[in-house]
Structure formats: C-alpha cells, structure tokens
Design a protein around this motif. Structure first.
Motif, PDB file in Angstrom:
ATOM      1  N   GLN A   1       0.804  -1.215   0.000  1.00  8.82           N
ATOM      2  CA  GLN A   1       0.000   0.000   0.000  1.00  8.82           C
ATOM      3  C   GLN A   1       0.841   1.271   0.000  1.00  8.82           C
ATOM      4  O   GLN A   1       0.397   2.297  -0.482  1.00  8.82           O
ATOM      5  CB  GLN A   1      -0.947   0.010   1.199  1.00  8.82           C
ATOM      6  CG  GLN A   1      -1.996  -1.077   1.146  1.00  8.82           C
ATOM      7  CD  GLN A   1      -2.886  -0.966  -0.074  1.00  8.82           C
ATOM      8  OE1 GLN A   1      -3.268   0.120  -0.475  1.00  8.82           O
ATOM      9  NE2 GLN A   1      -3.207  -2.092  -0.681  1.00  8.82           N
ATOM     10  N   LEU A   2       2.040   1.231   0.551  1.00  5.32           N
ATOM     11  CA  LEU A   2       2.925   2.398   0.575  1.00  5.32           C
ATOM     12  C   LEU A   2       4.046   2.183  -0.432  1.00  5.32           C
ATOM     13  O   LEU A   2       4.724   1.170  -0.422  1.00  5.32           O
ATOM     14  CB  LEU A   2       3.518   2.604   1.972  1.00  5.32           C
ATOM     15  CG  LEU A   2       2.537   3.017   3.055  1.00  5.32           C
ATOM     16  CD1 LEU A   2       3.246   3.136   4.389  1.00  5.32           C
ATOM     17  CD2 LEU A   2       1.842   4.308   2.704  1.00  5.32           C
TER      18      LEU A   2
ATOM     19  N   ARG B   1       0.681   6.691  -0.846  1.00  4.15           N
ATOM     20  CA  ARG B   1      -0.361   5.672  -0.746  1.00  4.15           C
ATOM     21  C   ARG B   1      -0.847   5.288  -2.137  1.00  4.15           C
ATOM     22  O   ARG B   1      -1.052   6.141  -2.995  1.00  4.15           O
ATOM     23  CB  ARG B   1      -1.549   6.200   0.048  1.00  4.15           C
ATOM     24  CG  ARG B   1      -1.293   6.347   1.497  1.00  4.15           C
ATOM     25  CD  ARG B   1      -2.613   6.679   2.203  1.00  4.15           C
ATOM     26  NE  ARG B   1      -2.370   6.880   3.597  1.00  4.15           N
ATOM     27  CZ  ARG B   1      -2.428   8.057   4.204  1.00  4.15           C
ATOM     28  NH1 ARG B   1      -2.728   9.131   3.526  1.00  4.15           N
ATOM     29  NH2 ARG B   1      -2.186   8.151   5.482  1.00  4.15           N
ATOM     30  N   ARG B   2      -1.069   4.019  -2.348  1.00  2.66           N
ATOM     31  CA  ARG B   2      -1.567   3.531  -3.633  1.00  2.66           C
ATOM     32  C   ARG B   2      -2.941   4.126  -3.939  1.00  2.66           C
ATOM     33  O   ARG B   2      -3.246   4.462  -5.079  1.00  2.66           O
ATOM     34  CB  ARG B   2      -1.644   2.007  -3.604  1.00  2.66           C
ATOM     35  CG  ARG B   2      -1.972   1.376  -4.918  1.00  2.66           C
ATOM     36  CD  ARG B   2      -1.977  -0.136  -4.818  1.00  2.66           C
ATOM     37  NE  ARG B   2      -0.673  -0.655  -4.480  1.00  2.66           N
ATOM     38  CZ  ARG B   2       0.216  -1.067  -5.369  1.00  2.66           C
ATOM     39  NH1 ARG B   2      -0.058  -0.992  -6.637  1.00  2.66           N
ATOM     40  NH2 ARG B   2       1.377  -1.548  -4.992  1.00  2.66           N
TER      41      ARG B   2
ATOM     42  N   GLU C   1      -4.067   7.111  -3.038  1.00  7.19           N
ATOM     43  CA  GLU C   1      -3.873   8.498  -3.470  1.00  7.19           C
ATOM     44  C   GLU C   1      -3.407   8.563  -4.924  1.00  7.19           C
ATOM     45  O   GLU C   1      -3.834   9.432  -5.682  1.00  7.19           O
ATOM     46  CB  GLU C   1      -2.855   9.202  -2.566  1.00  7.19           C
ATOM     47  CG  GLU C   1      -3.295   9.391  -1.148  1.00  7.19           C
ATOM     48  CD  GLU C   1      -4.321  10.496  -1.003  1.00  7.19           C
ATOM     49  OE1 GLU C   1      -4.338  11.414  -1.836  1.00  7.19           O
ATOM     50  OE2 GLU C   1      -5.093  10.430  -0.045  1.00  7.19           O
TER      51      GLU C   1
END
Length: 137
Positions: free
Chosen positions: A20-21, A60-61, A63
């Motif tokens: 995710q990051l 973040r994925r 975003e």
C-alpha cells in the motif's frame, strides 16, 4: 502463492497482500511516469500527497489511483476505455522502463505543472500590481 495439501489432495491459493505504501520511484512507475517528472510534480506541489516515515517519503496507492482518475476525468478520458501497458517480466534494462512509461499520464503531468506555473505567475503579477498601486497612490 499456491500451496498443496498432501492429505486432502486439494490446492489452496493464498493471495499476498498488495503493497500500500510506495517509494517515489515505485510511485512514478505505478503512474507510468519517469522519476524526474514525478520529482517535478512534487517540486511544483501538484502531485499526490506524501507521507514522511522516518524522514523518507512514501505515497499511498489509493492516493495515486485517485490522482490518475482525477487527471483522466479532467480531459474526459475514462479509465475503462484505456489500454494499459503491462511490463513484460522477460525484458530487462532500459527497454523495459521505456515500455512502461504512459504517454497520456506524461502529458497530464506536464499539463498539471503548466497549470501550477500559470496560476503562480498570475498571483505574483497581482501582488506586484497591487504593490505598485499602493506605492503610486
């Protein structure tokens, strides 16, 4: 990841969690941009919001996907209508990187940078004009 059960003869598939990051280089690759263009987005403050963890930036994925959808909606392009280029795992080197760059996302990133520059220029012109009016009045 596949795992076979010896006693039952069935196979279970376990899905690995999606990261995710993303680091700035990974985020640029996720959007299909060159890392230098992604840094320019951050410099002009028109890119995605970032998280600072232990002094390092992460994105973040969610975003990044929201940014992609917003940019595509601004030029009335639906994500479902686009053909996505997939990176071939067999290719290596600079050819693989060049194939992964998305020309539409590059144009949209340059559009966002130009828009930010133009808005900044108009603000500066307004401030200077206001200051000149105050001085001369």
């Amino acid at each position: 990841m596949m795992q076979s059960d010896e006693d039952t003869g069935s196979t279970r598939i376990r899905h690995l969690p999606v990261q995710q990051l993303l680091s700035p280089v990974q985020a640029a690759a996720y959007l299909g941009l060159a890392p230098a263009l992604f840094r320019a987005l951050r410099f002009f403050r028109c890119g995605p919001t970032r998280l600072m963890l232990r002094g390092k930036p992460f994105y973040r994925r969610i975003e990044l996907e929201k940014l992609r959808q917003d940019w595509c909606a601004a030029v009335q392009v639906r994500g479902e209508d686009r053909l996505e280029k997939r990176l071939d795992p067999d290719t290596e080197g600079s050819d693989a990187r060049e194939r992964f760059l998305d020309p539409l996302m590059r144009l949209l990133a340059l559009r966002a940078i130009r828009h930010r520059i133009m808005v900044s220029i108009f603000w500066v012109m307004g401030l200077i004009g206001g200051a000149i009016c105050l001085i001369l009045y």
